[in-house]
Write a protein that holds these residues in place. Structure first.
Motif, PDB file in Angstrom:
ATOM      1  N   VAL A 183      37.196 -74.170  64.764  1.00 42.37           N
ATOM      2  CA  VAL A 183      38.113 -74.115  65.889  1.00 42.37           C
ATOM      3  C   VAL A 183      37.731 -73.062  66.642  1.00 42.37           C
ATOM      4  O   VAL A 183      36.853 -72.104  66.348  1.00 42.37           O
ATOM      5  N   VAL A 184      38.052 -73.004  67.632  1.00 46.10           N
ATOM      6  CA  VAL A 184      38.086 -71.756  68.847  1.00 46.10           C
ATOM      7  C   VAL A 184      39.561 -71.431  69.105  1.00 46.10           C
ATOM      8  O   VAL A 184      40.176 -72.141  69.399  1.00 46.10           O
ATOM      9  N   THR A 185      39.701 -70.170  69.152  1.00 46.63           N
ATOM     10  CA  THR A 185      41.062 -69.399  69.157  1.00 46.63           C
ATOM     11  C   THR A 185      41.130 -69.072  70.806  1.00 46.63           C
ATOM     12  O   THR A 185      40.074 -69.256  71.533  1.00 46.63           O
ATOM     13  N   ASN A 186      42.094 -68.927  71.303  1.00 48.69           N
ATOM     14  CA  ASN A 186      42.456 -68.567  72.659  1.00 48.69           C
ATOM     15  C   ASN A 186      41.687 -67.538  73.100  1.00 48.69           C
ATOM     16  O   ASN A 186      41.514 -66.907  74.084  1.00 48.69           O
ATOM     17  N   GLY A 187      41.595 -66.537  72.068  1.00 47.46           N
ATOM     18  CA  GLY A 187      40.826 -65.258  72.276  1.00 47.46           C
ATOM     19  C   GLY A 187      39.201 -65.457  72.269  1.00 47.46           C
ATOM     20  O   GLY A 187      38.459 -64.504  72.600  1.00 47.46           O
ATOM     21  N   GLY A 188      38.829 -66.669  71.966  1.00 46.21           N
ATOM     22  CA  GLY A 188      37.387 -66.963  71.902  1.00 46.21           C
ATOM     23  C   GLY A 188      36.793 -66.866  70.735  1.00 46.21           C
ATOM     24  O   GLY A 188      35.326 -67.010  70.668  1.00 46.21           O
ATOM     25  N   ILE A 189      37.578 -66.541  69.637  1.00 48.27           N
ATOM     26  CA  ILE A 189      37.030 -66.406  68.334  1.00 48.27           C
ATOM     27  C   ILE A 189      36.521 -67.620  67.752  1.00 48.27           C
ATOM     28  O   ILE A 189      37.555 -68.783  67.766  1.00 48.27           O
ATOM     29  N   VAL A 190      35.345 -68.053  67.389  1.00 41.47           N
ATOM     30  CA  VAL A 190      35.257 -69.249  66.650  1.00 41.47           C
ATOM     31  C   VAL A 190      34.914 -69.144  65.344  1.00 41.47           C
ATOM     32  O   VAL A 190      34.429 -68.172  64.571  1.00 41.47           O
ATOM     33  N   GLY A 191      35.512 -70.201  64.445  1.00 47.82           N
ATOM     34  CA  GLY A 191      35.674 -69.916  62.902  1.00 47.82           C
ATOM     35  C   GLY A 191      36.095 -71.176  62.331  1.00 47.82           C
ATOM     36  O   GLY A 191      36.403 -72.064  63.155  1.00 47.82           O
ATOM     37  N   ARG A 192      35.909 -71.149  61.011  1.00 48.60           N
ATOM     38  CA  ARG A 192      36.073 -72.455  60.154  1.00 48.60           C
ATOM     39  C   ARG A 192      37.469 -72.298  59.509  1.00 48.60           C
ATOM     40  O   ARG A 192      37.765 -71.250  58.958  1.00 48.60           O
ATOM     41  N   VAL A 193      38.154 -73.301  59.562  1.00 43.71           N
ATOM     42  CA  VAL A 193      39.598 -73.241  58.877  1.00 43.71           C
ATOM     43  C   VAL A 193      39.426 -72.915  57.355  1.00 43.71           C
ATOM     44  O   VAL A 193      38.714 -74.069  56.642  1.00 43.71           O
TER      45      VAL A 193
END
Length: 122
Positions: free
Chosen positions: A70-80
């Motif tokens: 996913v991508v957060t509103n802050g632009g951080i890309v990560g895996r749940v």
């Protein structure tokens, strides 16, 4: 002198024997109709699309599962990594985890995933 134009307009209106008005002229002579038309335009251009986006985002957030990228509103890309009621733990690098609120997830990430034919045409 100042009211001469009004007098001419009043005399012309009183003496005019115009035929029946068209349907469009009758509609616009009612002051409520243009107001209703403006409200309808605002609804279909602004309000309805925004509510659809909001409901799509809620479905996305409710449908999150482990290992989604996913991508957060802050632009951080990560895996749940973990999902709780209101918090999601994202793994943004090996052994680096951050906790964020579910509502702060912007969408599913397309990074690291090959583009589909539909995405390439856009």
């Amino acid at each position: 002198m100042w009211f001469e134009g009004i007098a001419w307009a009043d005399a012309a209106a009183a003496g005019s024997t115009a035929g029946p008005q068209s349907f469009f002229d009758q509609m616009l002579s009612n002051p409520v109709v243009p107001l209703v038309m403006v409200v309808a335009v605002f609804y279909f251009i602004i309000i309805r699309p925004q509510s659809q986006r909001s409901s799509d985002h809620q479905k996305l957030v409710k449908g999150l599962k482990k290992n989604d990228e996913v991508v957060t509103n802050g632009g951080i890309v990560g895996r749940v990594a973990e999902i709780n009621d209101n918090l999601v733990t994202l793994e943004i690098a090996p052994n680096v985890r951050v906790r964020i609120e579910r509502a702060e997830i912007k969408g599913l990430s397309s990074y690291g995933r090959p583009q589909s034919k539909k995405e390439k045409s856009d």
